[in-house]
Motif scaffolding. Structure first.
Motif, mmCIF file in Angstrom:
data_model
loop_
_atom_site.group_PDB
_atom_site.id
_atom_site.type_symbol
_atom_site.label_atom_id
_atom_site.label_comp_id
_atom_site.label_asym_id
_atom_site.label_seq_id
_atom_site.Cartn_x
_atom_site.Cartn_y
_atom_site.Cartn_z
ATOM 1 N N LEU A 1 -20.564 -9.153 10.805
ATOM 2 C CA LEU A 1 -19.635 -8.537 11.754
ATOM 3 C C LEU A 1 -19.845 -9.018 13.189
ATOM 4 O O LEU A 1 -19.070 -8.661 14.076
ATOM 5 C CB LEU A 1 -19.753 -7.011 11.669
ATOM 6 N N LYS A 2 -20.849 -9.840 13.400
ATOM 7 C CA LYS A 2 -20.978 -10.505 14.698
ATOM 8 C C LYS A 2 -19.914 -11.600 14.839
ATOM 9 O O LYS A 2 -19.487 -11.909 15.955
ATOM 10 C CB LYS A 2 -22.371 -11.130 14.833
ATOM 11 N N GLN B 1 -30.534 -1.217 2.757
ATOM 12 C CA GLN B 1 -30.899 -1.928 3.969
ATOM 13 C C GLN B 1 -30.498 -3.397 3.907
ATOM 14 O O GLN B 1 -30.018 -3.968 4.890
ATOM 15 C CB GLN B 1 -32.414 -1.811 4.218
ATOM 16 N N ASP C 1 -26.772 -3.489 4.544
ATOM 17 C CA ASP C 1 -26.474 -3.152 5.942
ATOM 18 C C ASP C 1 -26.829 -4.309 6.875
ATOM 19 O O ASP C 1 -26.080 -4.628 7.806
ATOM 20 C CB ASP C 1 -27.229 -1.892 6.357
ATOM 21 N N ASP C 2 -27.952 -4.949 6.615
ATOM 22 C CA ASP C 2 -28.368 -6.085 7.447
ATOM 23 C C ASP C 2 -27.390 -7.240 7.318
ATOM 24 O O ASP C 2 -27.028 -7.889 8.317
ATOM 25 C CB ASP C 2 -29.773 -6.558 7.051
ATOM 26 N N LYS C 3 -26.917 -7.501 6.100
ATOM 27 C CA LYS C 3 -25.974 -8.603 5.877
ATOM 28 C C LYS C 3 -24.648 -8.327 6.568
ATOM 29 O O LYS C 3 -24.067 -9.224 7.199
ATOM 30 C CB LYS C 3 -25.759 -8.790 4.377
ATOM 31 N N PHE C 4 -24.170 -7.099 6.469
ATOM 32 C CA PHE C 4 -22.906 -6.762 7.120
ATOM 33 C C PHE C 4 -23.045 -6.806 8.649
ATOM 34 O O PHE C 4 -22.120 -7.239 9.336
ATOM 35 C CB PHE C 4 -22.424 -5.381 6.660
ATOM 36 N N ARG C 5 -24.158 -6.357 9.141
ATOM 37 C CA ARG C 5 -24.383 -6.412 10.592
ATOM 38 C C ARG C 5 -24.332 -7.859 11.077
ATOM 39 O O ARG C 5 -23.755 -8.166 12.128
ATOM 40 C CB ARG C 5 -25.737 -5.783 10.921
ATOM 41 N N GLU C 6 -24.913 -8.744 10.294
ATOM 42 C CA GLU C 6 -24.891 -10.170 10.633
ATOM 43 C C GLU C 6 -23.468 -10.723 10.594
ATOM 44 O O GLU C 6 -23.034 -11.425 11.521
ATOM 45 C CB GLU C 6 -25.782 -10.926 9.643
ATOM 46 N N CYS D 1 -18.643 -0.808 1.717
ATOM 47 C CA CYS D 1 -18.745 -1.063 3.158
ATOM 48 C C CYS D 1 -17.614 -1.957 3.682
ATOM 49 O O CYS D 1 -17.539 -2.215 4.888
ATOM 50 C CB CYS D 1 -20.087 -1.724 3.484
#
Length: 298
Positions: free
Chosen positions: A155-156, A145, A148-153, A240
């Motif tokens: 990829l913005k 998690q 995933d949270d870091k990549f989501r941030e 990832c």
């Protein structure tokens, strides 16, 4: 049944040693048991995903260690003629370095003790059972998690993430230090990737290392790290990425295989880095483009 009777190195060496046997066991519907994985139980979410794939008997560290000691002690003193009566195959002369024929270790109802580190691997089923192996070795949610949270941030703001595996520490002595590179070597490789990338897409580099890095040295580029990293979070993070680069290592190879990520090895400090050279790993030391890892002479 295949019973693994050795512990071949660190985490990713173990994963690469076990994966071909796991894939073959899924194909032939045999049982796979490794007796040496208690140090890593806590890293993975679904080790018990398949009933015929077992990591220890009970996945309870102290109990499994105790049972292992008993089993390995007595299996080596029971006469072979008695063992063979029960279709149990133990090579006491070449313990942990057995060389069993393929038909013997895949035949149903046989129990075969195997040293996974040295035994010849059958990689035929690694791609067929890739999704199942990914399920088995899914990191625990607490590690996954965070990544995933870091990549989501990221990829913005960015389109492409390049994972950079900066392996130091033990690599100072591994093969006489031939893959122990300084920061400048990694920076040149990163700058080469940036120059060759689609200039309309924003690129960021994920830095993973087994030592504390001087991040200021890479300040000309967009970089980030996973906070409070450990081996499993960095390993999953690399899987990832869109690309991975680093020195030859089972660590980055596993990330490439796990995430289907194109990988390029830096084998010497002056190596040219070209995007067309990146390729996914399909088995240990084996790239999808047909290239094989052959270590440089020291």
């Amino acid at each position: 049944m295949i019973i693994i009777n050795d512990k071949p190195g660190q985490l990713c060496n173990q994963l690469w040693s076990y994966a071909p046997f796991i894939a073959a066991s899924l194909e032939h519907k045999n049982t796979f048991v490794t007796l040496y994985f208690e140090d890593n139980f806590y890293l993975f979410e679904n080790l018990n995903r398949f009933k015929n794939i077992k990591f220890g008997w009970f996945r309870r560290g102290k109990i499994d260690i105790y049972l292992r000691k008993i089993l390995l002690r007595y299996i080596r003193i029971i006469p072979n003629n008695i063992l063979r009566t029960f279709r149990i195959y133990v090579d006491k002369t070449n313990w942990k370095e057995e060389s069993w024929p393929e038909y013997l270790i895949t035949k149903k109802n046989n129990i075969v003790f195997v040293g996974a580190g040295c035994h010849k691997k059958n990689n035929s089923f690694l791609l067929k059972y890739h999704s199942q192996i990914v399920q088995i070795f899914e990191p625990k949610k607490i590690y996954k998690q965070k990544v995933d949270d870091k990549f989501r941030e990221k990829l913005k703001d960015f389109d492409i993430v390049v994972g950079v595996h900066i392996r130091r520490g033990d690599y100072k002595d591994f093969l006489n230090g031939i893959y122990y590179f300084d920061d400048n070597t990694y920076l040149k490789a990163m700058e080469a990737i940036k120059r060759q990338s689609d200039q309309e897409k924003k690129l960021v580099f994920l830095l993973c290392s087994n030592e504390v890095l001087n991040l200021d040295f890479y300040g000309k580029l967009d970089i980030f790290q996973i906070s409070d990293p450990n081996s499993i979070s960095d390993l999953y993070a690399l899987s990832c990425c869109n690309y991975i680069i680093g020195p030859p290592s089972t660590f980055s190879m596993w990330a490439s295989y796990y995430g289907n990520v194109p990988l390029k090895f830096i084998k010497h400090a002056e190596e040219s880095v070209n995007l067309e050279d990146f390729s996914e790993i399909v088995a240990q030391d084996t790239f999808a483009n047909g290239n094989l890892l052959i270590h440089n002479a020291s």
